[in-house]
Design an enzyme around this catalytic site. Structure first.
Site, PDB file in Angstrom:
ATOM      1  N   GLU A   4       0.822  -1.215   0.000  1.00  0.00           N
ATOM      2  CA  GLU A   4       0.000   0.000   0.000  1.00  0.00           C
ATOM      3  C   GLU A   4       0.852   1.260   0.000  1.00  0.00           C
ATOM      4  O   GLU A   4       0.404   2.324  -0.413  1.00  0.00           O
ATOM      5  CB  GLU A   4      -0.943   0.018   1.209  1.00  0.00           C
ATOM      6  CG  GLU A   4      -2.087  -0.962   1.123  1.00  0.00           C
ATOM      7  CD  GLU A   4      -3.137  -0.575   0.093  1.00  0.00           C
ATOM      8  OE1 GLU A   4      -2.760  -0.316  -1.059  1.00  0.00           O
ATOM      9  OE2 GLU A   4      -4.321  -0.539   0.443  1.00  0.00           O
ATOM     10  N   THR A  17      -5.014   8.306  -3.160  1.00  0.00           N
ATOM     11  CA  THR A  17      -5.182   7.971  -1.741  1.00  0.00           C
ATOM     12  C   THR A  17      -4.339   8.900  -0.868  1.00  0.00           C
ATOM     13  O   THR A  17      -4.803   9.393   0.161  1.00  0.00           O
ATOM     14  CB  THR A  17      -4.839   6.494  -1.485  1.00  0.00           C
ATOM     15  OG1 THR A  17      -5.660   5.694  -2.339  1.00  0.00           O
ATOM     16  CG2 THR A  17      -5.111   6.097  -0.049  1.00  0.00           C
TER      17      THR A  17
HETATM   18  N1  HSE Z   1      -8.583   3.642   4.966  1.00  0.00           N
HETATM   19  C1  HSE Z   1      -7.979   4.109   3.764  1.00  0.00           C
HETATM   20  C2  HSE Z   1      -8.367   5.543   3.515  1.00  0.00           C
HETATM   21  C3  HSE Z   1      -8.414   3.267   2.616  1.00  0.00           C
HETATM   22  O1  HSE Z   1      -9.555   5.843   3.640  1.00  0.00           O
HETATM   23  O2  HSE Z   1      -7.496   6.365   3.215  1.00  0.00           O
HETATM   24  C4  HSE Z   1      -7.787   3.693   1.320  1.00  0.00           C
HETATM   25  O3  HSE Z   1      -8.022   2.737   0.356  1.00  0.00           O
END
Ligand code: HSE
Length: 307
Positions: free
Chosen positions: A127, A182
């Site tokens: 990630e 993200t």
């Molecule tokens: N929990 C993470 C966010 C998931 O909301 O940034 C991203 O895929």
């Protein structure tokens, strides 16, 4: 001796409202496919027809495999063939699914017999390539399937089987998303939050867990309320408020941003309502002059070997 393995891993939705970085749910909308092949020549190579980085240090699956090679002192080179089916950058755990499939496949290829927590730990490293930081909600769902709760320090994943009648509608807007979406959408979240907001989210998150344990979609749906992250991110999704309002009016039990967005997810327990909900969500995006694809789906099992 096995020299090649193919694994598929599902898309997922993270957060489910108040469970930021803690809750994940595997969904049967799309599956990424990863094939690992042992090679004589050392190093990791990536083969794909998709528009993703082929430098292993910038690719979620590449990072996972490189780390596992180092950790387990593997002397082979590895070729990674990636077939992406999950749209990248839309909040459906696309990067996580490739990372999850890579960790799962590596474990099987070298008969490491790692447990779920260890696999999630390795997949989480992937990630970093897309989000800039490690979070485990999507990878945990993609590896283990069902509904997952991420407990950190030390990392431990608790999995709960979702209610059999839980259904979702995901509206994926046709928006151009930033390259490091993200990372960008994590940057807008406030660093400090009030005690009142924290209590509200904690209360809702706790009831969601109870809803999954009691197999009660109503309890889950009505607790999908997030007063911290959703308000900070919704400006990045044109039409979000209308999409949410429309879906709730059409009978959705709860509506929120799917992961870091821009997809929006609505929860339901009745297949009959889902057509109405999906139409209502499309109309919501239309009000902001945006087309969207709607996907009616249900919870998925986790990563598995493709026979
Ligand atoms: N929990 C993470 C966010 C998931 O909301 O940034 C991203 O895929």
């Amino acid at each position: 001796m096995v020299s090649k393995i193919t694994v598929v891993a599902p898309s997922s939705t993270a957060n489910l409202g108040p469970g930021f970085d803690v809750f994940g749910l595997a969904v049967n909308a799309f599956y990424d496919e990863i094939t690992l092949t042992k090679k004589k020549a050392k190093g990791v190579s990536i083969v794909t027809e998709d528009d993703i980085p082929t430098n292993p240090d910038k690719n979620t699956a590449g990072l996972v495999v490189k780390n596992m090679i180092k950790k387990f002192k593997i002397n082979d080179g590895i070729e990674i063939i990636i077939k992406k089916n999950i749209p990248a950058g839309y909040g459906m755990g696309s990067s996580a699914a490739s990372a999850a499939a890579a960790a799962f496949a590596f474990d099987k290829l070298y008969k490491l017999k790692l447990d779920g927590n260890a696999l999630v730990g390795f997949a989480g490293i992937g990630e970093k390539a897309s989000a800039g930081s490690i979070h485990y909600d999507n990878v945990a769902a993609s590896i283990l399937g069902g509904f997952v709760i991420v407990k950190t320090d030390p990392l431990e994943i608790i999995k709960i089987d979702p209610p059999a009648n839980l259904r979702m509608c995901i509206a994926v807007p046709k928006l151009k998303v930033p390259k490091k979406k993200t990372k960008v959408s994590r940057g807008v979240i406030p660093k400090k939050i009030s005690l009142t907001s924290s209590i509200t989210n904690l209360s809702n998150a706790t009831v969601i867990v109870v809803g999954f344990m009691k197999k009660d979609p109503d309890l889950i749906g009505k607790s999908i309320k997030d007063v911290i992250v959703e308000p900070a991110r919704k400006h990045m999704i044109p039409g979000f408020s209308k999409v949410k309002e429309n879906a709730l009016k059409a009978g959705a039990l709860g509506v929120t941003i799917s992961g870091a967005g821009p997809s929006v997810i609505a929860f339901s327990k009745s297949s009959g309502d889902l057509k109405k909900i999906s139409l209502a969500m499309s109309k919501g995006f239309k009000s902001a002059k945006i087309d969207c694809q709607t996907i009616i789906c249900k919870p998925s099992i986790g990563a598995k070997i493709k026979k």
